[in-house]
Design a protein around this motif. Sequence first.
Motif, mmCIF file in Angstrom:
data_model
loop_
_atom_site.group_PDB
_atom_site.id
_atom_site.type_symbol
_atom_site.label_atom_id
_atom_site.label_comp_id
_atom_site.label_asym_id
_atom_site.label_seq_id
_atom_site.Cartn_x
_atom_site.Cartn_y
_atom_site.Cartn_z
ATOM 1 N N VAL A 78 -2.447 7.206 6.753
ATOM 2 C CA VAL A 78 -3.629 7.088 5.895
ATOM 3 C C VAL A 78 -3.199 6.334 4.642
ATOM 4 O O VAL A 78 -2.388 6.840 3.853
ATOM 5 N N TYR A 79 -3.747 5.139 4.484
ATOM 6 C CA TYR A 79 -3.325 4.244 3.410
ATOM 7 C C TYR A 79 -4.283 4.299 2.226
ATOM 8 O O TYR A 79 -5.509 4.392 2.404
ATOM 9 N N ALA A 124 0.839 -1.200 0.000
ATOM 10 C CA ALA A 124 0.000 0.000 0.000
ATOM 11 C C ALA A 124 0.873 1.248 0.000
ATOM 12 O O ALA A 124 2.084 1.200 0.239
ATOM 13 N N GLN A 125 0.242 2.387 -0.269
ATOM 14 C CA GLN A 125 0.873 3.691 -0.149
ATOM 15 C C GLN A 125 0.267 4.404 1.059
ATOM 16 O O GLN A 125 -0.909 4.225 1.353
ATOM 17 N N TYR A 126 1.068 5.222 1.752
ATOM 18 C CA TYR A 126 0.498 5.954 2.874
ATOM 19 C C TYR A 126 1.028 7.386 2.935
ATOM 20 O O TYR A 126 2.117 7.701 2.460
ATOM 21 N N ILE A 127 0.201 8.242 3.527
ATOM 22 C CA ILE A 127 0.575 9.612 3.866
ATOM 23 C C ILE A 127 0.503 9.727 5.381
ATOM 24 O O ILE A 127 -0.413 9.200 6.019
ATOM 25 N N GLU A 128 1.493 10.406 5.968
ATOM 26 C CA GLU A 128 1.510 10.584 7.418
ATOM 27 C C GLU A 128 1.970 11.990 7.748
ATOM 28 O O GLU A 128 3.007 12.447 7.245
ATOM 29 N N PHE A 129 1.192 12.673 8.581
ATOM 30 C CA PHE A 129 1.499 14.042 9.005
ATOM 31 C C PHE A 129 1.727 14.960 7.804
ATOM 32 O O PHE A 129 2.608 15.817 7.808
ATOM 33 N N GLY A 130 0.917 14.748 6.750
ATOM 34 C CA GLY A 130 0.970 15.602 5.573
ATOM 35 C C GLY A 130 2.112 15.309 4.620
ATOM 36 O O GLY A 130 2.289 16.028 3.629
ATOM 37 N N GLU A 131 2.868 14.260 4.885
ATOM 38 C CA GLU A 131 3.997 13.910 4.032
ATOM 39 C C GLU A 131 3.759 12.573 3.342
ATOM 40 O O GLU A 131 3.095 11.705 3.864
ATOM 41 N N GLY A 132 4.329 12.422 2.149
ATOM 42 C CA GLY A 132 4.177 11.199 1.376
ATOM 43 C C GLY A 132 3.612 11.501 0.002
ATOM 44 O O GLY A 132 3.574 12.667 -0.418
ATOM 45 N N PRO A 133 3.191 10.484 -0.745
ATOM 46 C CA PRO A 133 3.021 9.101 -0.283
ATOM 47 C C PRO A 133 4.343 8.332 -0.188
ATOM 48 O O PRO A 133 5.280 8.590 -0.930
ATOM 49 N N PHE A 134 4.320 7.387 0.762
ATOM 50 C CA PHE A 134 5.430 6.468 0.940
ATOM 51 C C PHE A 134 4.923 5.049 0.679
ATOM 52 O O PHE A 134 3.750 4.742 0.895
ATOM 53 N N MET A 138 -9.376 10.264 0.620
ATOM 54 C CA MET A 138 -8.449 10.667 -0.425
ATOM 55 C C MET A 138 -8.963 10.201 -1.787
ATOM 56 O O MET A 138 -10.111 10.462 -2.128
ATOM 57 N N GLU A 139 -8.147 9.498 -2.553
ATOM 58 C CA GLU A 139 -8.571 9.066 -3.893
ATOM 59 C C GLU A 139 -9.706 8.047 -3.836
ATOM 60 O O GLU A 139 -10.332 7.749 -4.853
ATOM 61 N N ASP A 140 -9.984 7.526 -2.646
ATOM 62 C CA ASP A 140 -11.046 6.529 -2.447
ATOM 63 C C ASP A 140 -12.360 7.174 -1.971
ATOM 64 O O ASP A 140 -13.272 6.481 -1.535
ATOM 65 N N ALA A 141 -12.454 8.510 -2.037
ATOM 66 C CA ALA A 141 -13.704 9.193 -1.675
ATOM 67 C C ALA A 141 -14.853 8.655 -2.516
ATOM 68 O O ALA A 141 -14.666 8.212 -3.662
ATOM 69 N N VAL A 142 -16.051 8.705 -1.959
ATOM 70 C CA VAL A 142 -17.247 8.155 -2.616
ATOM 71 C C VAL A 142 -18.026 9.267 -3.309
ATOM 72 O O VAL A 142 -18.399 10.256 -2.668
ATOM 73 N N THR A 143 -18.286 9.105 -4.596
ATOM 74 C CA THR A 143 -19.196 9.985 -5.332
ATOM 75 C C THR A 143 -20.411 9.166 -5.750
ATOM 76 O O THR A 143 -20.265 8.122 -6.395
#
Length: 283
Positions: A202-203, A177-187, A262-267
């Motif tokens: 946040v993955y 997976a990719q994650y963002i932490e404390f506003g940094e990333g993705p890692f 994030m990119e997985d938000a629901v529309t």
Amino acid sequence: MQLPTTVTQHEMASGLSYLKVNSARCDATIFLQGAQLTEFTPKGQAPLIWVSSDEDYQMGKPVRGGIPICWPWFGVHEKADWPIHGVARKLLWSLENVEEINGDIHIRLALPMDTVDTTFWSHKSSLVVTFVLGHSLRVDLTNTNLGDTPFTLTQALHTYFPTSDIQKTTVEGLQGAQYIEFGEGPFAQNDVVGFARETDMVYTQAPTVQKIHTPLGTMMVAREHSTSCVLWNPWIEKAKRLSNFRDDEYLTMLCLEAANVMEDAVTLQPNESHTLSTIVSWQ
């Protein structure tokens, strides 16, 4: 509503109403405020859900632990004065149905949309949560667009899990997976995750099943209709700032949250529905 003999309704001195489940398969507690489950224990096994020992169960305040429902946004809103994690976890939900099906207890609650401040959510929609309580726990959170224009939301089932020692706890199944932490990333997440500091990952692109390995045993955590999840532990300094949370309780809990962020938000288009699910059990 006629409840099965395995389900009873109670009220705390603070006025909070809750359902108590005592079936052949599990014990559970669900509060009508926030539709928040605070207990799930399969019979003959340890509890699968954590709640702070400092929790005082007050009206208008979400419980510190259990499974808060974050909706219609997760985390801090771009409008800084809006409530963190949305509005659903502080509102009173309506009990729609309780029944026993093949030994499992099914409990359905709905959020009365006329209680939602239109400042925060002006769309015509419905929000229903269904708990399936048996040897394992399943939670289904269903949004439906009842209007004639599309809308977008983020959400999470903010599940708190117990451990006897966070420093001897690991989470397997986030590799790749990719994650963002404390506003940094993705890692990139390449390894099993351990805990030695504040964690707020946040993955996205996350596998659908994780294992939480603790000294108490291994918990299985699965998601449906979700490619995102959140892993959280406040650690030492943040624990001191949290309400209804003892300074040392970071040692005994972690959150692994099924999410649409994030990119997985629901529309949702008009008349369209989406169900976010989490399924948890001891291995």
